[in-house]
Design a protein around this motif. Structure first.
Motif, PDB file in Angstrom:
ATOM      1  N   ARG A 167       0.840  -1.200   0.000  1.00 37.36           N
ATOM      2  CA  ARG A 167       0.000   0.000   0.000  1.00 37.36           C
ATOM      3  C   ARG A 167       0.872   1.246   0.000  1.00 37.36           C
ATOM      4  O   ARG A 167       1.846   1.338   0.735  1.00 37.36           O
ATOM      5  N   THR A 168       0.531   2.195  -0.825  1.00 37.27           N
ATOM      6  CA  THR A 168       1.271   3.446  -0.898  1.00 37.27           C
ATOM      7  C   THR A 168       0.323   4.599  -0.619  1.00 37.27           C
ATOM      8  O   THR A 168      -0.841   4.577  -1.027  1.00 37.27           O
ATOM      9  N   GLY A 169       0.819   5.582   0.110  1.00 30.95           N
ATOM     10  CA  GLY A 169      -0.004   6.729   0.423  1.00 30.95           C
ATOM     11  C   GLY A 169       0.493   7.452   1.651  1.00 30.95           C
ATOM     12  O   GLY A 169       1.686   7.510   1.921  1.00 30.95           O
ATOM     13  N   VAL A 170      -0.434   7.981   2.419  1.00 29.54           N
ATOM     14  CA  VAL A 170      -0.139   8.687   3.657  1.00 29.54           C
ATOM     15  C   VAL A 170      -0.929   7.998   4.756  1.00 29.54           C
ATOM     16  O   VAL A 170      -2.143   7.791   4.627  1.00 29.54           O
ATOM     17  N   GLY A 171      -0.245   7.633   5.842  1.00 33.31           N
ATOM     18  CA  GLY A 171      -0.949   6.959   6.927  1.00 33.31           C
ATOM     19  C   GLY A 171      -0.172   6.973   8.224  1.00 33.31           C
ATOM     20  O   GLY A 171       1.003   7.344   8.262  1.00 33.31           O
ATOM     21  N   CYS A 172      -0.822   6.533   9.286  1.00 36.42           N
ATOM     22  CA  CYS A 172      -0.170   6.433  10.591  1.00 36.42           C
ATOM     23  C   CYS A 172       0.345   5.005  10.778  1.00 36.42           C
ATOM     24  O   CYS A 172       0.016   4.104  10.006  1.00 36.42           O
ATOM     25  N   VAL A 173       1.146   4.811  11.821  1.00 35.75           N
ATOM     26  CA  VAL A 173       1.752   3.515  12.085  1.00 35.75           C
ATOM     27  C   VAL A 173       0.683   2.455  12.368  1.00 35.75           C
ATOM     28  O   VAL A 173       0.775   1.332  11.888  1.00 35.75           O
ATOM     29  N   LYS A 174      -0.340   2.818  13.114  1.00 38.75           N
ATOM     30  CA  LYS A 174      -1.393   1.865  13.479  1.00 38.75           C
ATOM     31  C   LYS A 174      -2.313   1.532  12.312  1.00 38.75           C
ATOM     32  O   LYS A 174      -2.971   0.507  12.305  1.00 38.75           O
ATOM     33  N   GLY A 175      -2.396   2.411  11.339  1.00 33.41           N
ATOM     34  CA  GLY A 175      -3.250   2.168  10.179  1.00 33.41           C
ATOM     35  C   GLY A 175      -4.679   2.656  10.331  1.00 33.41           C
ATOM     36  O   GLY A 175      -5.519   2.379   9.474  1.00 33.41           O
ATOM     37  N   CYS A 176      -4.960   3.394  11.389  1.00 31.05           N
ATOM     38  CA  CYS A 176      -6.333   3.883  11.557  1.00 31.05           C
ATOM     39  C   CYS A 176      -6.642   5.026  10.589  1.00 31.05           C
ATOM     40  O   CYS A 176      -7.802   5.277  10.294  1.00 31.05           O
ATOM     41  N   THR A 177      -5.622   5.715  10.087  1.00 33.87           N
ATOM     42  CA  THR A 177      -5.795   6.712   9.045  1.00 33.87           C
ATOM     43  C   THR A 177      -4.919   6.309   7.874  1.00 33.87           C
ATOM     44  O   THR A 177      -3.731   6.045   8.052  1.00 33.87           O
ATOM     45  N   PHE A 178      -5.501   6.239   6.683  1.00 30.04           N
ATOM     46  CA  PHE A 178      -4.722   5.922   5.495  1.00 30.04           C
ATOM     47  C   PHE A 178      -5.382   6.556   4.282  1.00 30.04           C
ATOM     48  O   PHE A 178      -6.567   6.364   4.040  1.00 30.04           O
ATOM     49  N   ILE A 179      -4.592   7.338   3.541  1.00 28.02           N
ATOM     50  CA  ILE A 179      -5.049   7.941   2.296  1.00 28.02           C
ATOM     51  C   ILE A 179      -4.224   7.295   1.195  1.00 28.02           C
ATOM     52  O   ILE A 179      -3.016   7.510   1.113  1.00 28.02           O
ATOM     53  N   GLU A 180      -4.867   6.486   0.378  1.00 27.43           N
ATOM     54  CA  GLU A 180      -4.153   5.761  -0.666  1.00 27.43           C
ATOM     55  C   GLU A 180      -3.816   6.694  -1.826  1.00 27.43           C
ATOM     56  O   GLU A 180      -4.638   7.505  -2.244  1.00 27.43           O
ATOM     57  N   LEU A 181      -2.568   6.561  -2.310  1.00 26.58           N
ATOM     58  CA  LEU A 181      -2.102   7.371  -3.432  1.00 26.58           C
ATOM     59  C   LEU A 181      -1.503   6.469  -4.504  1.00 26.58           C
ATOM     60  O   LEU A 181      -0.966   5.415  -4.194  1.00 26.58           O
TER      61      LEU A 181
END
Length: 73
Positions: free
Chosen positions: A55-69
């Protein structure tokens, strides 16, 4: 026939889009942006090489926020 009013949905979608765009922009500029859920710093997760399937994008370590790019290499 009655007309459906999509103005509230459009307004909400536009607000969400702009918030995500600004989050991505700030992370790429090196600014510290915290996850709204866990308060961990968001990080840019680029592909490691051309054939990287993770998965590529912007996210936190835990994965609760992830914006796929999508990245072009």
């Amino acid at each position: 026939m009655s007309k459906i009013d999509f103005s509230a949905i459009n307004k909400s979608s536009s607000k969400s889009f702009h918030e995500q765009r600004n989050t991505i922009k700030n992370v790429c500029l090196g600014k510290t942006v915290l996850c709204p859920v866990c308060q961990q710093a968001l990080k840019l997760l680029p592909p490691k090489n051309k054939n990287d399937e993770s998965r590529t994008g912007v996210g936190c370590v835990k994965g609760c926020t992830f914006i796929e790019l999508e990245f072009e290499l």
